[in-house]
Enzyme design. Structure first.
Site, short mmCIF file in Angstrom:
data_model
loop_
_atom_site.label_atom_id
_atom_site.label_comp_id
_atom_site.label_asym_id
_atom_site.label_seq_id
_atom_site.Cartn_x
_atom_site.Cartn_y
_atom_site.Cartn_z
N GLU A 159 0.82 -1.21 0.00
CA GLU A 159 0.00 0.00 0.00
C GLU A 159 0.86 1.27 0.00
O GLU A 159 0.38 2.34 -0.36
CB GLU A 159 -0.92 0.00 1.23
CG GLU A 159 -1.96 -1.12 1.18
CD GLU A 159 -2.70 -1.31 2.49
OE1 GLU A 159 -3.83 -1.80 2.44
OE2 GLU A 159 -2.16 -0.99 3.57
N ASP A 182 -11.90 -6.86 -1.94
CA ASP A 182 -12.67 -8.10 -1.77
C ASP A 182 -14.03 -7.71 -1.22
O ASP A 182 -14.27 -6.54 -0.93
CB ASP A 182 -11.93 -9.05 -0.80
CG ASP A 182 -11.72 -8.41 0.56
OD1 ASP A 182 -12.63 -8.50 1.39
OD2 ASP A 182 -10.66 -7.77 0.80
N1 SAH Z 1 -2.52 -11.73 4.20
C1 SAH Z 1 -2.06 -10.48 4.70
C2 SAH Z 1 -2.94 -10.07 5.82
C3 SAH Z 1 -3.81 -8.99 5.37
S1 SAH Z 1 -5.02 -8.52 6.49
C4 SAH Z 1 -0.62 -10.61 5.02
O1 SAH Z 1 -0.09 -11.66 4.80
O2 SAH Z 1 0.02 -9.65 5.46
C5 SAH Z 1 -5.94 -7.44 5.48
C6 SAH Z 1 -5.45 -6.03 5.29
O3 SAH Z 1 -6.24 -5.42 4.27
C7 SAH Z 1 -5.64 -5.16 6.50
O4 SAH Z 1 -4.64 -4.17 6.53
C8 SAH Z 1 -7.05 -4.56 6.31
O5 SAH Z 1 -7.09 -3.19 6.67
C9 SAH Z 1 -7.35 -4.72 4.82
N2 SAH Z 1 -8.51 -5.55 4.45
C10 SAH Z 1 -8.80 -5.88 3.17
N3 SAH Z 1 -9.90 -6.67 3.12
C11 SAH Z 1 -10.31 -6.85 4.41
C12 SAH Z 1 -11.39 -7.60 4.99
N4 SAH Z 1 -12.22 -8.31 4.24
N5 SAH Z 1 -11.51 -7.59 6.34
C13 SAH Z 1 -10.64 -6.86 7.10
N6 SAH Z 1 -9.61 -6.16 6.59
C14 SAH Z 1 -9.43 -6.14 5.25
#
Ligand code: SAH
Length: 259
Positions: A12, A219
């Site tokens: 990001e 998503d």
């Molecule tokens: N797989 C990632 C984890 C990402 S968590 C890793 O390996 O680092 C998701 C991130 O995207 C968070 O920063 C959150 O703010 C955002 N996000 C996107 N979709 C989301 C969802 N469905 N629920 C919660 N946060 C979401």
């Protein structure tokens, strides 16, 4: 005017770092803060890591150590409004912590931050308008140049929209349509869910600092989210956050030079 720019993940914020001139790196609390300039504007950019605590700690350092005047948080989120599709942008009008619940105690409502007497934190109104305009300018002028038609089609992106409204944050990756529905039932103006924005907004409220939160829908926070999210983040998120941040900085600079 000194602007803090935060994202939760390297994807990001990496594109934004590329735009800064005279970059200086400072390591504080296990995070790398990059001080630099963009067309003369002072900027401090940082990736906070995920979740509310990481985001709150990072925002506190931006305010107390770097003395930023405003924080722009930019990243991805799960869409909570059926009108929104992947690639659309949500700019926060206000933010809430959907996992805050002290309501077993009679003096607190669900979502209320105990002893602060509020559950919602407002985004800075005129910066929010700038962010909406920045996202629209990005879609009108830059989007097709940085995200190929083929990639757009693979995410079923048609004509992307810019929306504003409530953003809910919590320490949970939401991939559960039933949970999302239960939130929408009590928060009808909910646009998207993520894991940091409302924590940053609370810190900014407590330190009287302005906050803007911009989220690109990666998503739909349902059972497909664990598949959509990583693919979107890898292929699209970085170029979109960079492009929108650039338009935002441009509008900010125009504003500062005319006042
Ligand atoms: N797989 C990632 C984890 C990402 S968590 C890793 O390996 O680092 C998701 C991130 O995207 C968070 O920063 C959150 O703010 C955002 N996000 C996107 N979709 C989301 C969802 N469905 N629920 C919660 N946060 C979401």
């Amino acid at each position: 005017m000194k602007l803090g720019i935060m994202g939760a993940m390297p994807e990001e914020i990496s594109g934004i770092l590329d735009m800064l001139d005279d970059r200086v790196r400072r390591q504080i609390g296990g995070r790398e803060f990059w001080e630099g300039t963009w067309s003369g504007l002072e900027v401090v950019a940082v990736f906070s890591r995920l979740g509310k605590v990481a985001a709150a700690a990072t925002a506190t350092v931006l305010i107390t150590h770097f003395h930023v005047d405003h924080i722009l948080f930019i990243g991805v989120a799960g869409g909570a409004d059926p009108e929104l599709s992947l690639g659309d942008v949500v700019v926060a009008r206000d933010l809430i912590q959907h996992d805050m619940d002290a309501s077993a105690l009679p003096m607190f409502d669900r979502f209320e931050i105990p002893l602060l007497g509020r559950s919602r934190f407002a985004a800075h109104a005129s910066f929010r308008d700038k962010a909406i305009k920045a996202a629209q300018l990005f879609f009108d002028h830059d989007f097709d140049g940085v995200v190929s038609k083929q990639t757009q089609a693979s995410f079923a992106i048609g004509t992307p929209k810019v929306a504003t409204g409530l953003i809910a944050s919590g320490d949970r990756f939401v991939s559960d349509a039933a949970y999302l529905e239960s939130l929408r039932a009590v928060l009808p103006d909910l646009r998207c869910v993520e894991m940091e924005g409302a924590a940053v907004a609370q810190v900014c409220f407590e330190f009287s600092t302005g906050v803007t939160v911009v989220r690109v829908i990666s998503d739909r926070a349902d059972h497909d989210a664990p598949v959509d999210f990583p693919r979107f983040t890898a292929e699209v998120a970085s170029v979109m956050t960079k492009g929108i941040a650039k338009q935002f900085l441009y509008l900010l600079m125009l504003d500062l030079s005319t006042h």
